[in-house]
Every structure is written in C-alpha cells, then in structure tokens.
Design an enzyme around this catalytic site. Sequence first.
Site, PDB file in Angstrom:
ATOM      1  N   HIS A  63       3.759  43.999  61.270  1.00  0.00           N
ATOM      2  CA  HIS A  63       3.616  42.699  60.928  1.00  0.00           C
ATOM      3  C   HIS A  63       4.957  42.372  60.072  1.00  0.00           C
ATOM      4  O   HIS A  63       5.480  43.160  59.325  1.00  0.00           O
ATOM      5  CB  HIS A  63       2.475  42.183  60.323  1.00  0.00           C
ATOM      6  CG  HIS A  63       2.213  40.695  60.126  1.00  0.00           C
ATOM      7  ND1 HIS A  63       2.691  40.126  58.919  1.00  0.00           N
ATOM      8  CD2 HIS A  63       1.407  39.636  60.902  1.00  0.00           C
ATOM      9  CE1 HIS A  63       2.431  38.933  59.025  1.00  0.00           C
ATOM     10  NE2 HIS A  63       1.767  38.595  60.085  1.00  0.00           N
ATOM     11  N   ASN A  96      -5.667  37.094  62.529  1.00  0.00           N
ATOM     12  CA  ASN A  96      -5.247  37.933  61.530  1.00  0.00           C
ATOM     13  C   ASN A  96      -5.720  37.611  60.316  1.00  0.00           C
ATOM     14  O   ASN A  96      -5.254  36.476  59.568  1.00  0.00           O
ATOM     15  CB  ASN A  96      -3.700  38.053  61.730  1.00  0.00           C
ATOM     16  CG  ASN A  96      -3.160  38.828  60.472  1.00  0.00           C
ATOM     17  OD1 ASN A  96      -4.074  39.577  59.823  1.00  0.00           O
ATOM     18  ND2 ASN A  96      -1.830  38.813  60.323  1.00  0.00           N
TER      19      ASN A  96
END
Length: 254
Positions: free
Chosen positions: A99, A11
Amino acid sequence: MKERTPLVAGNWKMLGDAASNTALLDRMRSAFDGGNFARIQALICPPFPYLALAADRLRSSPVVWGAQDVSDQAEGAFTGEVSANMLRDLGCTHAIVGHSERRGMHGETDTVVASKAHRLIAAGICPIICVGESLAQRQSHLTEAVLAHQIDAVVGVVKGGAAVIAYEPIWAIGSGRAATPEMAQAAHAFIRARLQAGGAPADQIRVIYGGSVGAASASALFVQPDIDGALVGGASRNADDFVAICESATQAKF
Ligand code: PGA
C-alpha cells in the site's frame, strides 16, 4: 461480461475499536446474509488485532477477511512482525501488500513488496499488490513508467495467477477525488498488458481500482472492461456505503 469474479475489498486502515468494529462487522454481515452477492467476492481487511473478531463475526457468511500487511520473512526474531502462516491460522484469504502508505511511510521497496507477496502465495493467501503513481509523477507523464517498474518487480511472483493487483493512484487516496473511469481504465489496461508481457496469466489476475471509491463513483468504474472491483478505504467504514459499492459490482459485471 467477464469471467473474473469482481472483488470489493474494504481497507479499514488503523481505525476503530472493539465496540465500533464489532458493530460494523455485524451490520455488514446482516446486509450480506440478506442480499444476493453470490457473483462477487467481498473482503474486509481490519487491523491485525481485530482479525480474530472478523473471523468470529463473519464465519459462514459470504464475506471473507484479510490483513493489511504481512512480514517478508517466514518466521524468527522479527519483533512486531506478523507472518503469512499466522494470517492463514486466522482464516485470512487475502492480504494487502505495498500500500502506498507503507511504501511511503515505512520505506517498503519493490523488492520487499515482492517478497511479501511471495510469502503469502506460499501460505495459500492471495496477495493484493498495490501499485500507483504520485501526482508529480502523473503530471510529469511518468505514470506508465512507474507502473511498469512496480509490475515488473512482482510479475515473477504472480505467474501462478493467484494474485490481485490494486491500482491506487496516490493522489486519489483519501482525497475525495477518484480517478475518472477513463483514466483508471487506461492504467488497468496498461497493467494487464504488462502482466501479459511478463508471462503472467493476465486474463485471470484481477486488477482492482482504489482511491476515493464511494457509492456514487463505483458503478462508472466497474463498467470499464479492465476494472475488476475496488479497494475501498474511507467508504468501507460505513456499512451502507460498502454494501452499495458491492451492489454496484454485482450489477456491473453480469
Ligand atoms: P480511500 O482509500 O478509499 O479512502 O481513498 C483507499 C486505500 O487507501 O486503499
């Protein structure tokens, strides 16, 4: 040995520019082209503007690419949003949803997260659905209650099995303090049991760990029976570290 293919996902958050991201993609590509990573899936999630660059630099390599978010709407007058079909056009195989940085800073609710996961699945893209507790919640012994709530919100959407859950305790993200393997395993086992209880094919759904995973901490996490890979933030911005984490995943599961 388990039947689930380990997933190691990078990420990149809102980091890098065209020059540095091109260099990083090229370094990763050459490491993967030269190595034996057939038994794992490696994924890079750059910011939206660099998805086309990732598609160009990683095409025909063993590494796939995906997005860090998606709209919960199909299409229309939603300025600034990006739809699941647009991600599919860019060759994305996966996208992160929920997230904690989006739940916390952009007010994303469990309902929104479930809608985003639904849009992705409908477009043939695998959602990586992030869940996890804050430090205050852990200290108040609320970890399982929080995880139960977050999993129950998406269990109907993931019943087809084409989804990944990322357990990311918020206190471990970017802190340099990963959960201990035992702590993470306990949370992963709870998540898997909760998926099963909700009627999802829990044996097929990968549950990956995120939060300060590095080259040093990865192997001890990957040997845990319910940890099927990692969602890697900081260490995914360093090709050597990311490749080392992928190597640990290759060795741990087979
Ligand atoms: P970190 O980030 O590895 O830098 O802790 C993980 C994440 O936010 O997904």
